[in-house]
Structure formats: C-alpha cells, structure tokens
Design a protein around this motif. Structure first.
Motif, PDB file in Angstrom:
ATOM      1  N   ASP A  86       4.478  -6.691   2.295  1.00 34.34           N
ATOM      2  CA  ASP A  86       5.074  -6.966   3.599  1.00 34.34           C
ATOM      3  C   ASP A  86       6.384  -6.223   3.815  1.00 34.34           C
ATOM      4  N   ASP A  87       6.872  -5.501   2.789  1.00 35.25           N
ATOM      5  CA  ASP A  87       8.041  -4.640   2.942  1.00 35.25           C
ATOM      6  C   ASP A  87       7.642  -3.188   3.188  1.00 35.25           C
ATOM      7  N   LEU A 114       1.829  -2.310   6.689  1.00 34.39           N
ATOM      8  CA  LEU A 114       1.837  -3.096   7.921  1.00 34.39           C
ATOM      9  C   LEU A 114       1.187  -2.342   9.071  1.00 34.39           C
TER      10      LEU A 114
END
Length: 75
Positions: A48-49, A54
C-alpha cells in the motif's frame, strides 16, 4: 556503601567501553561508499506504499467494473 558505588562506576565504565567497541566495529565493517553519488532508491515496505501497485490495482478494479457493466443481465 562504598562497595556499591565502586560497582556502579565499574558497570558504567564497562558499558561505555563495550558501546565504543561496537560503534568502531560497525563503522569499519560498513566502510565508505565505493562510488560517491546518489544512493539506491528505497523500495516501499508494503504494497500500500507502492504507487505502481496501487495504480495496477485501480486498473484491475476499473476493468472488472467495466466488465460487469457490459453484461446483459447487469451483474
């Protein structure tokens, strides 16, 4: 009382000596950089970083929504 004070001072001296030895060992083991310049880029620590992850996740979600919208039964 004097014995306790000597033990405390001796303990602190040994602790500081060990810390000094560890710092010296650490600084000599890593050594200087072979080539000065920009360091390697840091990788994201979790998905998610990661902006690429994403972005791909959004594309897959949109594609699935588009497939569901184009079905004749609606879903």
């Amino acid at each position: 009382m004097k014995f306790l004070l000597v033990v405390i001072v001796l303990g602190v001296a040994i602790y500081l000596l060990v810390r000094l030895i560890q710092r010296r060992a650490l600084s000599t083991s890593t050594g200087p950089d072979p080539e000065p310049g920009p360091r390697e880029m840091r990788r994201p620590s979790s998905p998610d970083d990661d902006p690429d992850f994403l972005r791909d996740l959004n594309r897959k979600r949109r594609r699935r929504q588009g497939d569901q919208d184009s079905r004749p039964d609606g879903g």
